[in-house]
Scaffold this active site. Structure first.
Site, PDB file in Angstrom:
ATOM      1  N   HIS A 472      -2.020  -0.666   0.698  1.00 34.85           N
ATOM      2  CA  HIS A 472      -1.257  -1.452  -0.269  1.00 34.85           C
ATOM      3  C   HIS A 472       0.242  -1.375   0.028  1.00 34.85           C
ATOM      4  CE1 HIS A 472      -0.548  -3.087  -4.421  1.00 34.85           C
ATOM      5  NE2 HIS A 472       0.621  -2.490  -4.210  1.00 34.85           N
ATOM      6  N   GLU A 473       0.740  -0.158   0.134  1.00 31.79           N
ATOM      7  CA  GLU A 473       2.184   0.005   0.345  1.00 31.79           C
ATOM      8  C   GLU A 473       2.602  -0.515   1.710  1.00 31.79           C
ATOM      9  OE1 GLU A 473       3.810   0.465  -2.193  1.00 31.79           O
ATOM     10  OE2 GLU A 473       2.187   1.239  -3.453  1.00 31.79           O
ATOM     11  N   HIS A 476       3.272  -4.200   1.441  1.00 32.87           N
ATOM     12  CA  HIS A 476       4.649  -4.466   0.991  1.00 32.87           C
ATOM     13  C   HIS A 476       5.617  -4.263   2.155  1.00 32.87           C
ATOM     14  CE1 HIS A 476       4.000  -5.031  -3.262  1.00 32.87           C
ATOM     15  NE2 HIS A 476       3.480  -3.830  -3.448  1.00 32.87           N
ATOM     16  N   HIS A 479       5.698  -7.057   4.634  1.00 28.98           N
ATOM     17  CA  HIS A 479       6.408  -8.204   4.043  1.00 28.98           C
ATOM     18  C   HIS A 479       7.914  -8.029   4.244  1.00 28.98           C
ATOM     19  CE1 HIS A 479       6.418 -11.051   0.249  1.00 28.98           C
ATOM     20  NE2 HIS A 479       6.652 -11.703   1.366  1.00 28.98           N
TER      21      HIS A 479
HETATM   22 ZN    ZN Z   1       2.428  -3.037  -5.126  1.00 27.65          ZN
END
Ligand code: ZN
Length: 684
Positions: A472-473, A476, A479
């Protein structure tokens, strides 16, 4: 005069973590703000002569400089807390807030952006540049820049007042949380609790030189207690204390009561929105979001009710039957839910996180994750040396693309330790931007987790939840780092609407559930054997355990939040409690007891950034599930689909509307089908 001895003011390269001291912080900030104010004065009077190069670029640079300065400070505050650090950090907060209000209400700056927007130059600017100007004009207006002096002053007062009230709201929760505890000396009261939870409670008691065990309302104590403690009376006490924090109910009724603060906050938000010309705060909040307006967000939520509520009713009925047949429980109460759910989960799926851990040694997972994203996006990740760290456990990596160009760099700080804030997050350290000589500045990210550290010379073994968190991290992070946008305000995660920012992160989690990817990221610590099929099948089956109940709960919170900030009138006859009850009548399958005051500690919406925005969690989940469904169709390692996600979503950052980017990738607007299917609710 710049202070060459202050490492925080050296912007030539990566932060010089080894030299940064608390005493550098406030003086450094004063210098940066003074320089920024001088720079702003220099360009502020450009008026009709403003151009991108003479006006906007210098303002972009002042923003970037402040971010660049503040980023290592707020990072160290989060991961290397100390009294001196906290003091220095808190001393800076009012200065930062004054500066930001001052800039966002500066009419001269607004006029300059407006002049560039109206000039011939505008049509020649890139999409990213245009978006920056549009965002800036929007944000100036939302900050009250073009109000009459009296209204402007009132807007400013409201902002300041809201800062204080929301801070007080949070303080009350903290004080109420800390005020209650359960001290136990009779071990019989603690049957059912796992050794890890008992150890924490014993340590808490020892620290206060008490015998026995001490339990608190903090999550690591509260959650295991509600999940495992056999003692129903103690569970009830715990539940009541927790769900009445900062309210007119429970063991500390009235003492830190948020009731009045909530009404004041809602009134002020409404007034703030009205000053800017919005009907209510929800509409004001939507001005910066992907959702068109509050009605669209509410409609989205309402449509999910018939798709999840029948399944949720079935789940709760199953749980009731289970508790009755196996444990002779006639009435399943709110303080029984977590407890019997865990019993049912164990019986049905027959595995625990402890069975899974040996398959996920941390190095295997990290290298495996790099290989997964390498195949998807054509990048390679390598460790880099000679970079200053704030702690010996920190690792540092370079990301290169297929042409061997350096695209990003990141720090990874994996393990929990004292003085490090809990949870997991990604933060930007340096943003990508065009440097005047035609080069670009490489973006740099911080990835922070709180995994269990290695014990002895054994490697750290991750639970599957932790593996998912890491993905998940890193989503980010990609991105932020893989962006191709050369202007900081819309590069990477900057300028991305709040309800779309979780797309890349939730999206990347999906690979943690795929056989083909698990072969790469798992390997038994002793034998190297990948995660067995039998265990994966159980994990997948358990993935959607009570998924519908979780969904209706999220819907309840989101709809309550939206209505509170739209139709609700703080001065009308209906109380906040009545509004919440009416939402529950529509959505909930479990009705909490009358003393429950959940809303009094709902800090996401009263003190955090989620006011009229709690729906964002579900909204972004629709996007990420639907984006992943393209990979389900094309193959989860389809290189073309991977490159398309890279080019259309990751590289574009905030330079275009999220809906345009999504459509460019998916070929159509998003639908909820994939989310429902992934949650086991398809065709329900
Ligand atoms: Zn998040």
């Amino acid at each position: 005069m710049p202070d060459s001895n202050n490492p925080l003011l050296d912007f030539s390269s990566l932060p010089r973590f080894e030299g940064i001291k608390p005493e550098h912080i406030e003086v450094g900030l004063d210098q940066v703000l003074a320089q920024n104010r001088a720079q702003i004065e220099k360009v502020a009077s450009s008026g009709q002569t403003a151009t991108w190069e003479s006006f906007i670029q210098p303002l972009e640079d002042t923003d970037e400089k402040l971010d660049r300065f503040w980023s290592p400070v707020s990072h160290l505050h989060a991961v290397m807390d100390s009294d001196a650090m906290r003091k220095a950090y808190e001393a800076c907060l009012p200065k930062l807030s004054d500066y930001s209000t001052e800039v966002s209400q500066d009419k001269r700056l607004f006029d300059g952006y407006q002049a560039v927007a109206n000039s011939d130059e505008f049509t020649e600017l890139s999409q990213a540049q245009k978006k920056i100007i549009e965002n800036a004009l929007r944000d100036f207006r939302l900050s009250g820049v073009d109000l009459e002096p009296e209204a402007k002053q009132r807007f400013k007062e409201i902002s300041q007042e809201l800062t204080q009230l929301t801070n007080k709201f949070e303080q009350n929760i903290l004080d109420a949380t800390n005020a209650w505890s359960m001290h136990v000396t009779d071990e019989k009261k603690l049957v059912g609790l796992p050794e890890s939870a008992l150890a924490v409670a014993r340590q808490t008691a020892e620290q206060e030189e008490l015998p026995g065990w001490k339990f608190t309302l903090h999550a690591p104590s509260f959650i295991p207690f509600m999940t495992y403690a056999d003692n129903v009376q103690a569970r009830r006490e715990f539940y009541e204390a927790y769900t009445t924090r900062a309210s007119d109910q429970g063991p500390h009724a009235w003492q830190w009561d948020n009731s009045d603060l909530m009404l004041q906050i809602l009134r002020l938000r409404k007034e703030e929105a009205a000053l800017i010309g919005f009907e209510n705060y929800a509409e004001y909040s939507m001005a910066t979001k992907m959702a068109r307006d509050a009605a669209q967000a509410e409609e989205f939520l309402l449509e999910l009710i018939p798709k999840s509520k029948p399944a949720a009713e079935k789940e709760i009925a199953e749980l009731r039957t289970f508790a009755k047949e196996k444990f002779s429980v006639e009435n399943l109460e709110s303080w029984d839910l977590a407890y019997y759910s865990e019993k049912l989960r164990q019986q049905r799926y027959d595995f625990t996180q402890e069975d899974v851990r040996p398959y996920f040694p941390v190095d295997k997972v990290l290298r495996g994750m790099f290989e997964v994203v390498g195949r998807l996006f054509g990048i390679s990740v390598q460790a880099a040396d000679n970079v200053q760290q704030w702690h010996k456990d920190v690792q540092f990596f370079d990301i290169k693309d297929e042409s061997s160009a350096l695209r990003g760099q990141f720090y990874v700080d994996l393990y929990a330790r004292p003085h490090k804030r809990g949870g997991a997050w990604m933060a930007d350290c340096i943003s990508r931007k065009r440097i005047s000589d035609g080069k670009v500045q490489t973006p740099v990210a911080f990835l922070t987790c709180n995994f269990t550290p290695p014990v002895g010379d054994k490697p750290a073994l991750l639970t599957h939840d932790e593996v998912t968190t890491l993905f998940h991290e890193f989503g980010h992070g990609l991105h932020h780092m893989l962006t191709r946008i050369d202007y900081v305000s819309v590069a990477g995660i900057s300028g991305v609407a709040w309800d779309a920012v979780e797309l890349p992160s939730q999206f990347l989690e999906n690979w943690c559930w795929e056989r083909e990817a698990l072969d790469i990221i798992s390997g038994h610590v002793d034998t190297g054997e990948p995660l067995p099929d039998e265990l994966l099948t159980k994990m997948r089956a358990a993935k959607n355990f009570q998924a519908a109940m979780q969904m209706v709960r999220q819907l309840e919170f989101s709809i309550f939040d939206l209505r509170l900030h739209s139709g609700f009138d703080a001065d009308d006859d209906m109380s906040i409690q009545q509004l919440l009850d009416s939402v529950r009548d529509e959505v909930a399958v479990v009705k909490p007891p009358a003393f429950n005051r959940f809303q009094h500690s709902f800090s996401h919406i009263f003190a955090g950034g989620y006011a009229a925005g709690y729906y964002s969690y579900k909204w972004a989940e629709v996007l990420s599930a639907d984006a992943f469904s393209k990979f389900e169709e094309d193959g989860i390692f389809n290189a073309d689909t991977g490159r398309s996600f890279l080019g259309n979503i990751l590289e574009k950052g905030g330079s275009q509307e999220p809906m345009e980017l999504f459509v460019a990738f998916r070929g159509r607007e998003p639908t909820v089908d994939a989310l429902l299917r992934h949650s086991g609710l398809a065709a329900a």
